[in-house]
Write a protein that holds these residues in place. Structure first.
Motif, mmCIF file in Angstrom:
data_model
loop_
_atom_site.group_PDB
_atom_site.id
_atom_site.type_symbol
_atom_site.label_atom_id
_atom_site.label_comp_id
_atom_site.label_asym_id
_atom_site.label_seq_id
_atom_site.Cartn_x
_atom_site.Cartn_y
_atom_site.Cartn_z
ATOM 1 N N ILE A 1 2.873 -70.708 40.019
ATOM 2 C CA ILE A 1 3.702 -69.722 39.339
ATOM 3 C C ILE A 1 4.461 -70.414 38.217
ATOM 4 C CG2 ILE A 1 5.641 -68.134 39.576
ATOM 5 C CD1 ILE A 1 4.845 -67.789 42.526
ATOM 6 N N GLU A 2 4.225 -69.973 37.010
ATOM 7 C CA GLU A 2 4.935 -70.459 35.838
ATOM 8 C C GLU A 2 5.394 -69.253 35.032
ATOM 9 O OE1 GLU A 2 1.992 -72.871 33.946
ATOM 10 O OE2 GLU A 2 2.353 -74.618 35.252
ATOM 11 N N ASP A 3 6.110 -69.486 33.931
ATOM 12 C CA ASP A 3 6.478 -68.382 33.043
ATOM 13 C C ASP A 3 5.207 -67.710 32.545
ATOM 14 O OD1 ASP A 3 8.960 -69.439 33.425
ATOM 15 O OD2 ASP A 3 9.302 -70.004 31.337
ATOM 16 N N PHE A 4 5.227 -66.388 32.453
ATOM 17 C CA PHE A 4 4.064 -65.674 31.940
ATOM 18 C C PHE A 4 4.508 -64.379 31.285
ATOM 19 C CE2 PHE A 4 4.532 -64.430 36.412
ATOM 20 C CZ PHE A 4 4.547 -63.047 36.330
ATOM 21 N N GLU A 5 3.594 -63.784 30.508
ATOM 22 C CA GLU A 5 3.822 -62.481 29.911
ATOM 23 C C GLU A 5 2.988 -61.444 30.650
ATOM 24 O OE1 GLU A 5 4.973 -63.011 25.264
ATOM 25 O OE2 GLU A 5 2.830 -63.168 25.739
ATOM 26 N N ILE A 6 3.557 -60.259 30.811
ATOM 27 C CA ILE A 6 2.833 -59.158 31.428
ATOM 28 C C ILE A 6 2.952 -57.956 30.503
ATOM 29 C CG2 ILE A 6 4.822 -58.656 32.923
ATOM 30 C CD1 ILE A 6 2.803 -57.560 34.976
ATOM 31 N N ALA A 7 1.812 -57.515 29.978
ATOM 32 C CA ALA A 7 1.763 -56.436 29.003
ATOM 33 C C ALA A 7 1.788 -55.086 29.705
ATOM 34 C CB ALA A 7 0.492 -56.560 28.154
ATOM 35 N N PRO A 8 2.093 -54.013 28.983
ATOM 36 C CA PRO A 8 2.039 -52.688 29.593
ATOM 37 C C PRO A 8 0.702 -52.448 30.301
ATOM 38 C CG PRO A 8 3.045 -52.525 27.440
ATOM 39 C CD PRO A 8 2.572 -53.946 27.587
ATOM 40 N N ALA A 9 0.791 -51.967 31.549
ATOM 41 C CA ALA A 9 -0.350 -51.628 32.414
ATOM 42 C C ALA A 9 -0.927 -52.818 33.160
ATOM 43 C CB ALA A 9 -1.464 -50.920 31.651
ATOM 44 N N GLN A 10 -0.584 -54.049 32.780
ATOM 45 C CA GLN A 10 -1.116 -55.203 33.497
ATOM 46 C C GLN A 10 -0.400 -55.393 34.827
ATOM 47 O OE1 GLN A 10 -0.826 -58.521 30.686
ATOM 48 N NE2 GLN A 10 -2.988 -58.259 30.148
ATOM 49 N N ARG A 11 -1.095 -56.085 35.756
ATOM 50 C CA ARG A 11 -0.519 -56.398 37.063
ATOM 51 C C ARG A 11 -0.725 -57.881 37.363
ATOM 52 N NH1 ARG A 11 -4.067 -53.040 35.793
ATOM 53 N NH2 ARG A 11 -5.353 -53.030 37.677
ATOM 54 N N VAL A 12 0.203 -58.433 38.139
ATOM 55 C CA VAL A 12 0.128 -59.829 38.567
ATOM 56 C C VAL A 12 0.508 -59.880 40.043
ATOM 57 C CG1 VAL A 12 0.999 -62.171 38.245
ATOM 58 C CG2 VAL A 12 0.751 -60.660 36.259
ATOM 59 N N ASP A 13 -0.348 -60.485 40.885
ATOM 60 C CA ASP A 13 -0.054 -60.686 42.306
ATOM 61 C C ASP A 13 0.298 -62.147 42.541
ATOM 62 O OD1 ASP A 13 -1.814 -58.442 44.477
ATOM 63 O OD2 ASP A 13 -1.285 -58.085 42.387
ATOM 64 N N LEU A 14 1.384 -62.372 43.297
ATOM 65 C CA LEU A 14 1.803 -63.713 43.644
ATOM 66 C C LEU A 14 2.013 -63.794 45.149
ATOM 67 C CD1 LEU A 14 4.014 -62.524 41.191
ATOM 68 C CD2 LEU A 14 3.852 -64.953 40.702
ATOM 69 N N ILE A 15 1.699 -64.941 45.722
ATOM 70 C CA ILE A 15 2.024 -65.213 47.120
ATOM 71 C C ILE A 15 2.799 -66.527 47.152
ATOM 72 C CG2 ILE A 15 1.138 -65.755 49.418
ATOM 73 C CD1 ILE A 15 -1.225 -63.965 48.885
ATOM 74 N N GLY A 16 3.973 -66.480 47.789
ATOM 75 C CA GLY A 16 4.784 -67.681 47.808
ATOM 76 C C GLY A 16 5.837 -67.643 48.892
ATOM 77 N N ASP A 17 6.584 -68.723 48.981
ATOM 78 C CA ASP A 17 7.602 -68.899 50.015
ATOM 79 C C ASP A 17 8.994 -68.802 49.390
ATOM 80 O OD1 ASP A 17 5.580 -69.395 51.920
ATOM 81 O OD2 ASP A 17 5.428 -71.470 51.231
ATOM 82 N N VAL A 18 9.874 -68.097 50.072
ATOM 83 C CA VAL A 18 11.219 -67.825 49.567
ATOM 84 C C VAL A 18 12.103 -69.044 49.791
ATOM 85 C CG1 VAL A 18 13.249 -66.352 49.783
ATOM 86 C CG2 VAL A 18 10.951 -65.365 50.035
ATOM 87 N N THR A 19 12.699 -69.531 48.707
ATOM 88 C CA THR A 19 13.609 -70.681 48.793
ATOM 89 C C THR A 19 15.067 -70.284 48.542
ATOM 90 O OG1 THR A 19 13.245 -71.221 46.462
ATOM 91 C CG2 THR A 19 11.778 -72.268 48.076
ATOM 92 N N SER A 20 15.278 -69.157 47.899
ATOM 93 C CA SER A 20 16.631 -68.629 47.632
ATOM 94 C C SER A 20 16.454 -67.196 47.177
ATOM 95 C CB SER A 20 17.339 -69.469 46.565
ATOM 96 O OG SER A 20 16.663 -69.404 45.329
ATOM 97 N N ALA A 21 17.553 -66.542 46.830
ATOM 98 C CA ALA A 21 17.432 -65.185 46.290
ATOM 99 C C ALA A 21 16.424 -65.181 45.141
ATOM 100 C CB ALA A 21 18.788 -64.692 45.804
ATOM 101 N N ILE A 22 15.506 -64.232 45.159
ATOM 102 C CA ILE A 22 14.447 -64.204 44.156
ATOM 103 C C ILE A 22 14.947 -63.441 42.935
ATOM 104 C CG2 ILE A 22 12.093 -63.468 43.636
ATOM 105 C CD1 ILE A 22 11.471 -63.742 46.592
ATOM 106 N N LYS A 23 15.066 -64.146 41.827
ATOM 107 C CA LYS A 23 15.555 -63.540 40.597
ATOM 108 C C LYS A 23 14.383 -63.290 39.652
ATOM 109 C CE LYS A 23 20.154 -65.640 40.853
ATOM 110 N NZ LYS A 23 21.160 -66.475 40.161
ATOM 111 N N PHE A 24 14.384 -62.111 39.055
ATOM 112 C CA PHE A 24 13.386 -61.717 38.078
ATOM 113 C C PHE A 24 14.042 -61.822 36.708
ATOM 114 C CE2 PHE A 24 12.272 -59.905 42.055
ATOM 115 C CZ PHE A 24 10.888 -59.804 42.090
ATOM 116 N N LEU A 25 13.632 -62.811 35.936
ATOM 117 C CA LEU A 25 14.311 -63.141 34.689
ATOM 118 C C LEU A 25 13.464 -62.734 33.488
ATOM 119 C CD1 LEU A 25 15.580 -66.700 35.669
ATOM 120 C CD2 LEU A 25 16.775 -64.512 35.902
ATOM 121 N N PHE A 26 14.123 -62.136 32.535
ATOM 122 C CA PHE A 26 13.522 -61.725 31.268
ATOM 123 C C PHE A 26 13.854 -62.802 30.244
ATOM 124 C CE2 PHE A 26 12.267 -57.911 28.662
ATOM 125 C CZ PHE A 26 12.432 -58.460 27.407
ATOM 126 N N ILE A 27 12.832 -63.436 29.681
ATOM 127 C CA ILE A 27 13.033 -64.560 28.775
ATOM 128 C C ILE A 27 12.990 -64.060 27.332
ATOM 129 C CG2 ILE A 27 12.242 -66.856 28.113
ATOM 130 C CD1 ILE A 27 13.078 -66.537 31.041
#
Length: 431
Positions: free
Chosen positions: A242-268
């Motif tokens: 998982i790295e920084d990425f762009e997601i365009a309108p209508a695109q989808r991204v699936d991730l599987i990972g382990d929680v290390t702290s509150a998960i923040k969704f950041l807009f760069i």
């Protein structure tokens, strides 16, 4: 978007309605009120399904048949498109091409099998630049026959709204300035997750869906260590970090990972980072997973021929600061704006076609093909990711390879929905 607008969104999380595997047999489109702004601020008059926006999360198993009656209780004609599903052409939901427009007070029955496991979504396909912006959309999840073991499977929709401080949506949905530029960009953005909390040590699957009508979201995560496992519903052969990425309108991204702290969704953004929301921590998982994240089962898709049967170019033209073109609207493909009686191209079933998507404009475009997935080709010609929507940056080009194995008439368009409405759409036919 100013700093206050983004900071308002922190903690303002709207939970998705969840239908589970027992999906509702009726999706009723109707006016709804939504709490887009934080609790205590004004509500927003929207459109939605079954009393909410987004609509209920539909879940089925791979290979099952989904049957839904679309009941249109809005004041405008509409339809439902099942984005990313390789379904029968008659069920694709494009008025005037695959079905009649569903008028107010009327209904239409959709029924199709779900050949691919993955993250998909449904949305209006009439005046979609307005109806989707007003909330006519929802998630469609097709579970694997043997899904990966995770503690939580969480759908997260990303959206933005052009909204007043009172909560009212701003008008001007069809204004030419938006159509000629990047599209209707909101001044307020946040995440819409199916649950709001996790535990330290949980292994989770996040299914991201960009439902915005125009905005490309540059995304960064905090609090999650794991892998990207699928794009546009299609598994990656090898998961990637998982790295920084762009997601365009209508695109989808699936991730599987382990929680290390509150998960923040950041807009760069260029000058700052804004939090669109988070999944808070409630407790700790005392028996966390300790195995590597594995690839999802490979999709059952035909591989393209090394030498294509047809090679075509699709040139995006027009818009503000763009050159002249021969079309009769703001945008054009190859000098042609909008639908014509003849398709852009015809293919025999099973043919491989290479398209070069050429963006000769000043804005990015997300090009979506109905009824199929395609491989993006790398610069060296090798086969890359399998997608149904490809983001082509301004002045750039992207080659794709498609096996046209699904007969019918299929839309090919920009999913910046104002661009589609003002010329950037065409169609192909598979015989």
């Amino acid at each position: 978007m100013d700093r206050r607008t983004f900071l308002l969104s922190t903690g303002a999380v709207l939970a998705l309605p969840h239908a589970g595997l027992a999906s509702p047999s009726v999706l009723r489109a109707e006016p709804v009120k939504a709490q887009i702004l934080p609790e205590g601020d004004g509500t927003t008059d929207m459109l939605g399904f079954n009393g909410s926006t987004p609509g209920p999360e539909l879940r089925v198993r791979q290979g099952e048949t989904l049957t839904v009656r679309f009941d249109n209780q809005t004041s405008e004609g509409s339809s439902l498109h099942w984005h990313g599903i390789r379904l029968d052409n008659a069920m694709d939901g494009v008025p005037g091409m695959t079905q009649p427009l569903v008028q107010p007070g009327e209904s239409f029955d959709y029924s199709f099998t779900t050949p691919d496991a993955g993250t998909f979504w449904y949305h209006s396909h009439n005046r979609s630049w307005e109806q989707v912006a007003k909330g006519l959309y929802g998630p469609l999840i097709v579970e694997e026959v043997n899904p990966p073991r995770v503690d939580h499977d969480i759908t997260v929709m990303l959206d933005d709204w052009r909204i007043e401080e009172t909560g009212a949506l701003m008008g001007g949905f069809g204004n030419m300035h938006d159509f000629a530029h990047a599209g209707r960009m909101g001044n307020y953005a946040k995440i819409l997750p199916s649950q709001n909390s996790v535990r330290i040590g949980d292994r989770i699957r996040l299914r991201l869906i960009n439902t915005a009508t125009a905005r490309v979201f540059p995304v960064r995560f905090e609090g999650l260590s794991g892998q990207v496992v699928a794009l546009d519903g299609m598994p990656l052969a090898t998961p990637r970090p998982i790295e920084d990425f762009e997601i365009a309108p209508a695109q989808r991204v699936d991730l599987i990972g382990d929680v290390t702290s509150a998960i923040k969704f950041l807009f760069i953004l260029r000058d700052d980072i804004y939090e669109m929301g988070s999944l808070k921590i409630e407790g700790e998982n005392l028996t966390p997973a300790n195995t590597p994240v594995e690839a999802l089962p490979a999709p059952n898709v035909l591989q393209p021929k090394e030498t294509p049967d047809q090679s075509l170019s699709l040139k995006m033209e027009g818009g503000a600061m763009g050159g002249r073109h021969a079309g009769d609207d703001i945008w054009a493909f190859n000098g042609v704006s909008g639908f014509k009686d003849a398709p852009f191209a015809r293919f025999k079933r099973g043919e491989t076609a290479h398209f070069e998507l050429i963006n000769d404009t000043s804005f990015a475009h997300g090009i979506h093909l109905h009824g199929h997935h395609f491989y993006e080709l790398n610069r060296d010609g090798s086969v890359g990711d399998l997608r149904d929507t490809s983001l082509v940056q301004r002045g750039a080009s992207q080659k794709i390879s498609v096996v046209f194995d699904n007969p019918g008439k299929w839309l090919l368009h920009c999913h910046m929905l104002g661009h589609q409405a003002s010329g950037m759409k065409t169609w192909v036919e598979v015989l």
